[in-house]
Design a protein around this motif. Structure first.
Motif, mmCIF file in Angstrom:
data_model
loop_
_atom_site.group_PDB
_atom_site.id
_atom_site.type_symbol
_atom_site.label_atom_id
_atom_site.label_comp_id
_atom_site.label_asym_id
_atom_site.label_seq_id
_atom_site.Cartn_x
_atom_site.Cartn_y
_atom_site.Cartn_z
ATOM 1 N N PRO A 136 -8.621 65.744 19.587
ATOM 2 C CA PRO A 136 -7.206 66.102 19.462
ATOM 3 C C PRO A 136 -6.300 64.904 19.746
ATOM 4 O O PRO A 136 -6.687 63.960 20.455
ATOM 5 N N ASP A 137 -5.092 64.955 19.201
ATOM 6 C CA ASP A 137 -4.138 63.848 19.360
ATOM 7 C C ASP A 137 -3.865 63.547 20.831
ATOM 8 O O ASP A 137 -3.731 62.377 21.219
ATOM 9 N N LYS A 138 -3.767 64.585 21.653
ATOM 10 C CA LYS A 138 -3.461 64.377 23.063
ATOM 11 C C LYS A 138 -4.560 63.583 23.754
ATOM 12 O O LYS A 138 -4.288 62.686 24.575
ATOM 13 N N LEU A 139 -5.821 63.868 23.422
ATOM 14 C CA LEU A 139 -6.933 63.113 24.005
ATOM 15 C C LEU A 139 -6.979 61.685 23.479
ATOM 16 O O LEU A 139 -7.297 60.748 24.219
ATOM 17 N N ILE A 140 -6.666 61.502 22.203
ATOM 18 C CA ILE A 140 -6.624 60.152 21.630
ATOM 19 C C ILE A 140 -5.569 59.319 22.346
ATOM 20 O O ILE A 140 -5.802 58.170 22.732
ATOM 21 N N GLU A 141 -4.390 59.906 22.541
ATOM 22 C CA GLU A 141 -3.303 59.184 23.208
ATOM 23 C C GLU A 141 -3.665 58.861 24.649
ATOM 24 O O GLU A 141 -3.395 57.759 25.138
ATOM 25 N N GLN A 142 -4.309 59.795 25.333
ATOM 26 C CA GLN A 142 -4.718 59.543 26.709
ATOM 27 C C GLN A 142 -5.714 58.392 26.786
ATOM 28 O O GLN A 142 -5.610 57.510 27.652
ATOM 29 N N ALA A 143 -6.681 58.371 25.873
ATOM 30 C CA ALA A 143 -7.679 57.288 25.863
ATOM 31 C C ALA A 143 -7.028 55.942 25.595
ATOM 32 O O ALA A 143 -7.388 54.925 26.201
ATOM 33 N N ARG A 144 -6.050 55.910 24.700
ATOM 34 C CA ARG A 144 -5.385 54.648 24.356
ATOM 35 C C ARG A 144 -4.502 54.147 25.487
ATOM 36 O O ARG A 144 -4.385 52.932 25.694
ATOM 37 N N LEU A 145 -3.874 55.063 26.190
ATOM 38 C CA LEU A 145 -3.028 54.651 27.309
ATOM 39 C C LEU A 145 -3.869 54.157 28.482
ATOM 40 O O LEU A 145 -3.496 53.201 29.164
ATOM 41 N N ALA A 146 -5.008 54.784 28.713
ATOM 42 C CA ALA A 146 -5.873 54.377 29.817
ATOM 43 C C ALA A 146 -6.539 53.035 29.541
ATOM 44 O O ALA A 146 -6.723 52.219 30.446
ATOM 45 N N GLN A 147 -6.916 52.779 28.296
ATOM 46 C CA GLN A 147 -7.587 51.542 27.903
ATOM 47 C C GLN A 147 -6.795 50.922 26.765
ATOM 48 O O GLN A 147 -6.916 51.334 25.619
ATOM 49 N N PRO A 148 -5.958 49.921 27.032
ATOM 50 C CA PRO A 148 -5.025 49.410 26.017
ATOM 51 C C PRO A 148 -5.668 48.618 24.891
ATOM 52 O O PRO A 148 -5.048 48.417 23.851
ATOM 53 N N VAL A 149 -6.905 48.143 25.076
ATOM 54 C CA VAL A 149 -7.598 47.383 24.033
ATOM 55 C C VAL A 149 -8.988 47.971 23.839
ATOM 56 O O VAL A 149 -9.439 48.820 24.613
ATOM 57 N N CYS A 150 -9.665 47.508 22.801
ATOM 58 C CA CYS A 150 -11.038 47.942 22.542
ATOM 59 C C CYS A 150 -11.882 47.833 23.804
ATOM 60 O O CYS A 150 -11.795 46.848 24.546
ATOM 61 N N ALA A 151 -12.703 48.836 24.063
ATOM 62 C CA ALA A 151 -13.499 48.879 25.293
ATOM 63 C C ALA A 151 -14.693 47.935 25.268
ATOM 64 O O ALA A 151 -15.383 47.779 26.286
ATOM 65 N N PHE A 152 -14.980 47.286 24.132
ATOM 66 C CA PHE A 152 -16.125 46.378 24.033
ATOM 67 C C PHE A 152 -15.822 45.080 24.780
ATOM 68 O O PHE A 152 -14.683 44.606 24.790
ATOM 69 N N PRO A 153 -16.830 44.470 25.424
ATOM 70 C CA PRO A 153 -16.614 43.232 26.177
ATOM 71 C C PRO A 153 -15.920 42.143 25.358
ATOM 72 O O PRO A 153 -16.284 41.882 24.213
ATOM 73 N N TRP A 154 -14.898 41.554 25.953
ATOM 74 C CA TRP A 154 -14.152 40.423 25.435
ATOM 75 C C TRP A 154 -13.289 40.750 24.209
ATOM 76 O O TRP A 154 -12.586 39.877 23.708
ATOM 77 N N CYS A 155 -13.331 41.965 23.701
ATOM 78 C CA CYS A 155 -12.539 42.289 22.507
ATOM 79 C C CYS A 155 -11.103 42.604 22.914
ATOM 80 O O CYS A 155 -10.862 43.334 23.878
ATOM 81 N N GLU A 156 -10.136 42.084 22.140
ATOM 82 C CA GLU A 156 -8.724 42.253 22.460
ATOM 83 C C GLU A 156 -7.976 43.073 21.408
ATOM 84 O O GLU A 156 -6.745 43.091 21.409
ATOM 85 N N ARG A 157 -8.682 43.731 20.504
ATOM 86 C CA ARG A 157 -7.982 44.517 19.486
ATOM 87 C C ARG A 157 -7.255 45.673 20.151
ATOM 88 O O ARG A 157 -7.836 46.413 20.935
ATOM 89 N N PRO A 158 -5.955 45.859 19.845
ATOM 90 C CA PRO A 158 -5.185 46.936 20.476
ATOM 91 C C PRO A 158 -5.817 48.300 20.237
ATOM 92 O O PRO A 158 -6.346 48.592 19.160
ATOM 93 N N ALA A 159 -5.757 49.154 21.254
ATOM 94 C CA ALA A 159 -6.385 50.473 21.175
ATOM 95 C C ALA A 159 -5.808 51.319 20.054
ATOM 96 O O ALA A 159 -6.517 52.150 19.477
#
Length: 432
Positions: A334-357
């Motif tokens: 759901p959109d609410k969960l997507i937004e929560q995940a993006r706010l908690a982790q502002p960039v890709c969760a992979f090591p050293w990656c800086e792509r915006p969430a």
């Protein structure tokens, strides 16, 4: 007085000799890393890629890709990821490292030999490799032969001219295409990602002369109008303000809407959409503070945010509670969960990656088909490349809290990504 941290450095000559020795060691170590990248590529050839492909639509299995110039061996697509993780660099940087090693070893062997001997610094060899990537094999060999004895001595401008000569000689069609592309080097950049705490940003460009003269005239007139209206700012500040007014006028033209047949047109209110994080007190009680801008990953003062929104239609939405736990039985997020995940982790969760969430997929940390739930504790933003790698090869990870992830690479590296910061937990993977 000798520095106790530097052994046997009690004279100026000894300090210079020590520095020279350490510099030579650094250069040797840089070549060893490049040599290791070549060995890593050899361990992950095209034959190591499975022919099995996923049928999930947009998710495709790993493929073999060219990282060096024409004639260099293909490499398994996801191989550079683990090398980059071990070296503390992004996947793109690791791909460039492997590509340079392949280009030098296979298409510029004379330069490679001189780098191994310490005659040519690694930075210069890698930069040359980037220039020759697009040359056909004969062109790369020509450059390598011409520079073999002098590459460590000649200036960079001369090297670039030699590469241009090789391109024109061995790839005339490519040279003409490049000339046409380079003939129009115009650009205009607004560096919103580099905004300062004071709320200013750099703007720069290369324009056609006629366009530049018209723009300068428009901004000059705008600055004069501001002065006539009573502005006491300096000319430079008024010119910067005039550029913003010029943009807003253009937006007003684009946003005109007819109220009815024969009626005068009206301008819709300007809408500013930015994602900021600031305290409730800064909104409700007009208190000073700082605001974090999600789009630029920088901070500005709350007073600056008020200035931006002073003449605009403003909609305030409450920030999602990042500590709240949400769950759904469905696979779709759901959109609410997507937004929560993006706010908690502002960039890709992979090591050293800086792509915006906001430009990433929302991944189930434990796959949904393996029993993973669609909930706050099992979702993370992953860019498409690293999402595919996690799906198709032996990269795994756990989510230990809202913004902390423990990753395990195919060969046993353990890394922690916390917020936007990555660190190695184990410096060396276990044998076997």
């Amino acid at each position: 007085m000798a520095d106790p941290e530097l052994p046997d450095c009690d004279t100026p000559a000894a300090v210079l000799a020590f520095a020279q020795c350490r510099r030579a060691a650094v250069q040797r170590a840089e070549f060893d890393v490049l040599d290791a990248a070549l060995a890593w590529a050899a361990m992950h050839p095209a034959e190591s890629v499975s022919d099995a492909a996923s049928t999930d639509g947009w998710i495709f299995a790993e493929v073999a890709v060219p990282l060096g110039g024409e004639g260099t061996p293909l490499v398994a697509e996801f191989a550079p990821m683990e090398l980059g993780a071990a070296l503390g660099m992004s996947t793109d940087s690791a791909r460039a490292l492997v590509g340079s090693a392949l280009e030098l070893a296979h298409r510029l062997p004379r330069t490679w030999k001189m780098m191994r001997a310490g005659v040519v610094p690694v930075w210069k060899g890698r930069r040359l490799a980037q220039l020759t990537l697009a040359l056909p094999p004969d062109g790369a060999d020509f450059v390598d032969r011409q520079l073999a004895a002098v590459v460590g001595k000649v200036g960079w401008a001369e090297i670039e001219r030699l590469v241009d000569h090789a391109r024109a000689t061995f790839d005339p069609e490519g040279a003409e295409k490049r000339r046409r592309q380079a003939a129009d080097g115009r650009r205009f950049d607004v560096r919103t990602r580099d905004v300062t705490h004071d709320g200013t940003a750099w703007v720069e460009g290369v324009l056609d002369l006629a366009d530049a003269l018209d723009l300068d005239t428009a901004i000059r007139h705008g600055a004069e109008e501001l002065a006539a209206l009573g502005s006491t700012e300096s000319l430079d500040v008024r010119r910067s303000m005039a550029a913003g007014e010029l943009a807003r006028r253009q937006l007003a033209f684009d946003l005109r809407a007819e109220t009815g047949e024969g009626a005068a047109s009206v301008v819709k209110p300007r809408q500013v959409v930015i994602h900021v994080h600031l305290s409730e007190a800064a909104i409700s009680r007009d208190e000073a503070g700082i605001a974090h801008i999600e789009e630029t990953r920088t901070i500005v003062s709350t007073e600056q945010v008020r200035d931006w929104c002073g003449d605009a239609q403003v909609v305030i939405k409450p920030v999602i509670d990042l500590d709240a736990h949400h769950h759904t039985d469905a696979y779709a997020v759901p959109d609410k969960l997507i937004e929560q995940a993006r706010l908690a982790q502002p960039v890709c969760a992979f090591p050293w990656c800086e792509r915006p969430a906001r430009r990433c997929d929302t991944d189930h940390v434990l796959a949904h088909c393996a029993g993973g739930s669609t909930c706050s504790c099992n979702l993370a933003p992953l860019c498409r490349r690293h999402h595919r790698a996690k799906t198709h090869i032996a990269w795994t990870y756990d989510k230990t809290d809202a913004a902390t992830y423990l990753w395990r690479s195919p060969h046993g590296l353990h890394l922690v990504k916390e917020g936007g910061t990555t660190r190695l937990v184990t410096a060396h993977p276990p044998d076997g």
